[in-house]
Design a protein around this motif. Structure first.
Motif, mmCIF file in Angstrom:
data_model
loop_
_atom_site.group_PDB
_atom_site.id
_atom_site.type_symbol
_atom_site.label_atom_id
_atom_site.label_comp_id
_atom_site.label_asym_id
_atom_site.label_seq_id
_atom_site.Cartn_x
_atom_site.Cartn_y
_atom_site.Cartn_z
ATOM 1 N N UNK A 241 0.821 -1.206 0.000
ATOM 2 C CA UNK A 241 0.000 0.000 0.000
ATOM 3 C C UNK A 241 0.858 1.261 0.000
ATOM 4 N N UNK A 242 0.321 2.295 -0.631
ATOM 5 C CA UNK A 242 0.824 3.657 -0.475
ATOM 6 C C UNK A 242 -0.325 4.495 0.067
ATOM 7 N N UNK A 243 -0.033 5.318 1.051
ATOM 8 C CA UNK A 243 -1.036 6.156 1.695
ATOM 9 C C UNK A 243 -0.761 7.614 1.373
ATOM 10 N N UNK A 244 -1.787 8.340 0.952
ATOM 11 C CA UNK A 244 -1.656 9.785 0.783
ATOM 12 C C UNK A 244 -2.720 10.469 1.638
ATOM 13 N N UNK A 245 -2.281 11.453 2.415
ATOM 14 C CA UNK A 245 -3.173 12.223 3.290
ATOM 15 C C UNK A 245 -3.167 13.675 2.813
ATOM 16 N N UNK A 246 -4.236 14.128 2.168
ATOM 17 C CA UNK A 246 -4.294 15.533 1.746
ATOM 18 C C UNK A 246 -4.271 16.472 2.952
ATOM 19 N N UNK A 247 -3.646 17.613 2.775
ATOM 20 C CA UNK A 247 -3.615 18.612 3.838
ATOM 21 C C UNK A 247 -5.011 19.190 4.058
ATOM 22 N N UNK A 248 -5.293 19.567 5.303
ATOM 23 C CA UNK A 248 -6.583 20.151 5.667
ATOM 24 C C UNK A 248 -6.339 21.452 6.408
ATOM 25 N N UNK A 249 -6.971 22.527 5.959
ATOM 26 C CA UNK A 249 -6.796 23.806 6.641
ATOM 27 C C UNK A 249 -7.567 23.808 7.957
ATOM 28 N N UNK A 250 -6.986 24.390 9.007
ATOM 29 C CA UNK A 250 -7.669 24.417 10.305
ATOM 30 C C UNK A 250 -8.841 25.379 10.311
ATOM 31 N N UNK A 251 -9.786 25.107 11.218
ATOM 32 C CA UNK A 251 -10.941 25.993 11.359
ATOM 33 C C UNK A 251 -10.666 27.147 12.314
ATOM 34 N N UNK A 252 -9.722 26.963 13.248
ATOM 35 C CA UNK A 252 -9.463 27.978 14.272
ATOM 36 C C UNK A 252 -8.274 28.846 13.884
#
Length: 229
Positions: free
Chosen positions: A32-43
């Motif tokens: 497997x290869x895992x990719x986690x897209x970046x997520x902008x914070x709400x605070x």
């Protein structure tokens, strides 16, 4: 041996996704290869790019640590904040045979509102398996403790408390958040150096741990970390 790309963000540690990966690994000897897209914070009024990337990297690190501990052959990386772009970039890099996309249920998933599954299938021509993970119902297969500290990150009392918690909790992972001292140019580098020293010391103690630098305001840094994890 099939190679499978896994795309996930908030749900990367979800029980349903990790069980799917374990089963495919055991039954098909898949890697497997895992990719986690970046997520902008709400605070926070200011978004610190390094903190956003760090947050995604922590998700990658924790997922890799857990899955490798389960005998899964897996690598991983942080992807573009647009999940479609992140997926297509990873497909070009890893040339997988299949894609697994993990999302929240339809009522909560921004990815599904953007027709992510259909777009990946149409653009890549690869089979796409959709795994829906309800974190509220399923929880995580391990306990996660958030540790927020700055100048006290290496304190003996903190390390001892974490070791005691790890001994008592079974599958226990720690996330260390080090707020930057201010928004100045060197603040991120100073916080990152402090974080790196802390992670090295705690890993020598046998703790399963990852970390990130955070917003200069410790409250905002904490709330953003709670959003991410």
């Amino acid at each position: 041996m099939p190679h499978i790309l896994v795309v996930a963000s908030e749900t990367v540690g979800g029980a349903k996704l990790t069980e799917t990966v374990r089963e495919r690994s055991r039954q098909e000897d898949a890697s497997f290869s895992l990719v986690v897209p970046m997520t902008k914070p709400r605070a926070g009024y200011v978004i610190y790019d390094e903190a956003v990337r760090d947050a995604a990297q922590v998700r990658v690190d924790l997922a890799l640590s857990y899955l490798r501990g389960e005998g899964v052959t897996v690598n991983g990386e942080v992807g573009d904040e647009d999940p479609f772009t992140a997926t297509m970039d990873a497909i070009r890099e890893y040339q997988p045979d299949e894609v697994i996309v993990s999302t929240l249920p339809v009522a909560s998933s921004g990815w599904l509102r953007r027709d992510l599954i259909e777009r990946i299938e149409g653009e890549s021509g690869l089979p796409v398996t959709h795994v829906v993970t309800d974190l509220d119902a399923e929880g995580l297969p391990f306990a996660v403790t958030l540790v927020v500290a700055n100048q006290t990150t290496g304190a003996d009392q903190l390390v001892q408390r974490m070791k005691e918690r790890a001994s008592a909790a079974g599958e226990q992972m720690f996330i260390v958040v080090v707020p930057q001292t201010d928004g100045g140019g060197r603040a991120a580098a100073v916080a990152r150096a402090r974080l790196g020293n802390t992670l090295d010391a705690m890993r020598r103690e046998g703790l399963l741990i990852a970390g990130m630098i955070g917003d200069p305001d410790p409250y905002t840094a904490t709330m953003n970390a709670l959003q991410f994890y």
